[in-house]
Design a protein around this motif. Structure first.
Motif, mmCIF file in Angstrom:
data_model
loop_
_atom_site.group_PDB
_atom_site.id
_atom_site.type_symbol
_atom_site.label_atom_id
_atom_site.label_comp_id
_atom_site.label_asym_id
_atom_site.label_seq_id
_atom_site.Cartn_x
_atom_site.Cartn_y
_atom_site.Cartn_z
ATOM 1 N N LEU A 115 0.869 -1.177 0.000
ATOM 2 C CA LEU A 115 0.000 0.000 0.000
ATOM 3 C C LEU A 115 0.902 1.222 0.000
ATOM 4 O O LEU A 115 1.639 1.455 0.953
ATOM 5 C CB LEU A 115 -0.902 0.014 1.247
ATOM 6 N N TYR A 160 -8.145 0.420 2.724
ATOM 7 C CA TYR A 160 -7.281 -0.595 2.108
ATOM 8 C C TYR A 160 -6.791 -1.592 3.160
ATOM 9 O O TYR A 160 -6.756 -2.806 2.912
ATOM 10 C CB TYR A 160 -6.094 0.060 1.419
ATOM 11 N N TYR A 213 -1.172 -1.108 -4.398
ATOM 12 C CA TYR A 213 -2.383 -0.296 -4.313
ATOM 13 C C TYR A 213 -1.992 1.094 -3.819
ATOM 14 O O TYR A 213 -1.150 1.225 -2.924
ATOM 15 C CB TYR A 213 -3.391 -0.943 -3.360
#
Length: 358
Positions: free
Chosen positions: A293, A324, A311
């Motif tokens: 992330l 997330y 992500y």
């Protein structure tokens, strides 16, 4: 040929790692036709027949000491040692000399889209509003410039108004002996952020996201930070908040490299930093096939855009990061199979510098 390497700012972190790697490559190549003179502050290196190390620890006392060194001491050293070429690892060239210079520009603050105000962080404001002009001018005057990333090259050409062919991109050389990769079959409940204590590393966002997870009654997880909790005022405040709200955040302190690599295999990487030249942990985690992330910034995309398990989130939106993290914890994000991951290029900084100086 006499080559003088200047890097008086390097004392810790990424800057010291770059210096260490370059010094090691000089030793390994052992070119007897070159005499190397390293001009440093506190780092102490072994000298050899063709390697001289000059230490000026007093440079670190204040910015005034640094200015005095740059404008009066450094040019005299160039003359004293009859220097043929200069390699500056310190973002600015050496003034008052006609010797050919290669500049290594790796300070991202002057090129960041995020601007600090003087009350938010005085030191960073100085970098962005005063020292930045010195860096831009150095890029103009240097014979050649080396940067680590394409985004940095683009920013340098725009800010310093120079042609792009003057600037070469040499990503950090990564030599990893990866024994294990991310354990996708194990239910991961750990998040990991290996980063120093600088304000823009953005640990605050992680703490705020953790608070939001707690408010959603999600507490079956752990966050590991490579901090002690007493590094500076900002980190001390975050440490107090973690204790006050009983957040599942571990201040693990400095970890050895193999410990960091091991954590890549059994945790999710968090990377909320919003100012970087090259976010090395992202590349290391990518090579370990970890789920990442990362902040939605140019430096993140340059490393991760071709990676299936990355992500991106707004580094100023704790709720987006929390969502997330929550999706990972409840299984809404599935691991995507990774067959192979390309490394950064294998060009060494040493070989590129020699090529440009000859």
């Amino acid at each position: 040929m006499n080559i003088m390497v200047f890097d008086v700012p390097a004392e810790s972190g990424g800057a010291l790692s770059i210096l260490n790697d370059f010094y090691q490559e000089v030793i390994e190549n052992d070119d007897k036709n070159i005499n190397w003179i390293f001009v440093l502050s506190k780092p102490e290196y072994k000298e050899f027949d063709n390697i001289t190390v000059l230490n000026f620890s007093w440079v670190k006392k204040s910015w005034f000491h640094r200015l005095y060194f740059d404008h009066f001491v450094a040019p005299k050293l160039v003359k004293k040692y009859n220097i043929d070429k200069i390699f500056s690892l310190q973002n600015v060239i050496i003034p008052k000399t006609d010797v050919e210079q290669i500049l290594y520009a790796h300070q991202p603050l002057p090129f960041s889209g995020y601007k600090f105000n003087i009350n938010e962080n005085f030191k960073f404001w100085i970098y962005q509003n005063l020292i930045s002009k010195k860096i831009y001018n150095s890029i103009k005057l240097a014979n050649k410039v080396i940067v680590q990333t394409n985004w940095m090259k683009k920013a340098c050409t725009e800010k310093a108004d120079v042609k792009s062919d003057k600037i070469d991109v040499i990503p950090p050389k990564i030599n990893l002996n990866i024994e294990n990769t991310f354990d996708k079959n194990n239910k991961i409940k750990t998040f990991f952020y290996p980063a120093g204590a600088s304000y823009y590393k953005n640990h605050r966002l992680i703490i705020e996201a953790s608070k939001l997870l707690e408010a959603s009654n999600i507490n079956d997880y752990k966050i590991i930070l490579t901090l002690n909790g007493n590094e500076n005022k900002n980190i001390k405040e975050l440490y107090k908040e973690v204790k006050k709200y009983n957040l599942p955040v571990e201040f693990a302190g400095r970890l050895e490299r193999d410990e960091v690599f091991n954590l890549y295999t059994k945790s999710y990487l968090l990377f909320p930093s919003y100012i970087e030249t090259f976010g090395l942990p992202m590349l290391e985690a990518k090579l370990h096939k970890t789920i990442i992330l990362a902040s939605d910034k140019a430096f993140s995309h340059e490393i991760l855009d071709d990676y299936e398990n990355a992500y991106f989130f707004d580094p100023f939106d704790a709720e987006e990061l929390m969502k997330y993290m929550k999706k990972l914890l409840v299984g809404e994000i599935s691991y995507k199979k990774v067959n192979s991951v390309s490394k950064s290029n294998n060009n060494s900084l040493y070989s590129e510098v020699i090529k440009k100086l000859n």
